[in-house]
Design an enzyme around this catalytic site. Structure first.
Site, PDB file in Angstrom:
ATOM      1  N   ARG A 118       0.860  -1.175   0.000  1.00 57.56           N
ATOM      2  CA  ARG A 118       0.000   0.000   0.000  1.00 57.56           C
ATOM      3  C   ARG A 118       0.901   1.231   0.000  1.00 57.56           C
ATOM      4  O   ARG A 118       1.955   1.240   0.642  1.00 57.56           O
ATOM      5  CB  ARG A 118      -0.931   0.013   1.214  1.00 57.56           C
TER       6      ARG A 118
ATOM      7  N   HIS B 193      -1.017  -0.091 -10.337  1.00 54.46           N
ATOM      8  CA  HIS B 193      -1.621  -1.066  -9.412  1.00 54.46           C
ATOM      9  C   HIS B 193      -1.995  -2.360 -10.144  1.00 54.46           C
ATOM     10  O   HIS B 193      -3.148  -2.815 -10.112  1.00 54.46           O
ATOM     11  CB  HIS B 193      -2.853  -0.460  -8.725  1.00 54.46           C
TER      12      HIS B 193
END
Length: 311
Positions: free
Chosen positions: A226, A274
């Site tokens: 993250r 991502h």
């Protein structure tokens, strides 16, 4: 009847509804927006993908929710003391996909691809010294399912691998560290650091300037966890002063990454959208279905997230 609760686009929700319905032929899977007030009172399970917390709190009979993603920190952070259990996705296919990405981008750094790309732009023909895999020390932060499989894959490809976790772990052929002292020890011996930690109160900005500075001079960083685990300013400072040589970043504090962010144009940063380990709707739906079918028979909720730890 099971609602699918999500803030995803209608098109993305339609894909999930199809695959979940195929995997759960004995259940009625409906978008949350279609539920009547009476139906909301009867829902004991919900399947979620970045749900609006108010939608979940409007289901008074809800016992547990099953995320179709491995990461559930947003639900945990948005709902204080949730009155239902939160089950995250544990998908072997996801672990394999992540380990593939970890190996691919470790190889990218190990074989000096950023330097060769720069040399191409400069039209410079200059072979660089070859480092053998066993001479390259890889540190893996996070030894959960994703980290364990990734560490094993790196080890199988000849790298010297160490790992760090919050609590003691044991992995065959991998030096395992834990706790603050263990973290500093791992960082000091990592030529390439791979971050696979969940985002919690403890890991937010864990990789600050002090800890990143513990990495050897010339080390590289891969963040597939993250964005908030790394202090962006600290990372940029250490890239700019040459302490770190490169960062491969697939996750960011705000996504999509802001068009003006310095990561986009930085010569020592690779930006990815991502994509390191996207959830596959087919395999994920099968796992969700198996857990729900088991619950219908046993009334036992699958292993749930600890809301205090955040995973």
């Amino acid at each position: 009847m099971i609602p699918f609760v999500s803030r995803a686009s209608a098109a993305e929700q339609a894909i999930w509804l199809k695959h979940l319905s195929d995997a759960l032929p004995n259940e009625s899977i409906l978008p949350f927006s279609s539920l009547t007030s009476l139906q909301k009172k009867d829902c004991d399970i919900a399947i979620v993908a970045n749900p609006d917390p108010q939608d979940l709190l409007s289901l008074p009979a809800l016992k547990w929710v099953h995320s179709v993603w491995a990461g559930v920190e947003r639900i945990v952070n948005e709902i204080a003391s949730p009155p239902f259990a939160i089950v995250r996705l544990i998908d072997p296919n996801l672990s394999r996909t992540m380990s593939e990405a970890v190996l691919a981008w470790t190889m990218f750094l190990h074989r000096d691809m950023p330097k060769y790309a720069q040399q191409q732009a400069e039209q410079s023909w200059q072979p660089l010294p070859m480092v053998q895999a066993h001479e390259r020390r890889i540190g893996v932060l996070g030894l959960g399912e994703l980290g364990r499989v990734s560490a094993q894959r790196l080890k199988d490809n000849g790298f010297t691998v160490a790992g760090w976790s919050r609590t003691p772990k044991q992995l065959d052929g991998v030096a395992c560290f834990y706790g603050e002292d263990g973290l500093l020890s791992l960082l000091a011996q990592s030529d390439i650091l791979v971050c696979l930690l969940p985002l919690t109160a403890e890991t937010d900005s864990l990789l600050d300037q002090m800890r990143l500075s513990c990495l050897p001079i010339g080390a590289s960083v891969i963040n597939f966890a993250r964005g908030a685990v790394i202090d962006d300013d600290a990372l940029l400072t250490l890239l700019d002063n040459g302490h770190l040589s490169h960062a491969v970043l697939d996750v960011f504090r705000a996504e999509p990454l802001n068009s003006g962010h310095p990561f986009w144009q930085h010569k020592s940063v690779t930006v990815l959208p991502h994509i390191s380990a996207p959830t596959h709707p087919v395999s994920a739906s099968r796992i969700v279905a198996a857990n729900i079918d088991r619950f219908r028979i046993t009334n036992e909720i699958p292993s749930a997230v600890d809301p205090i730890r955040g995973y």
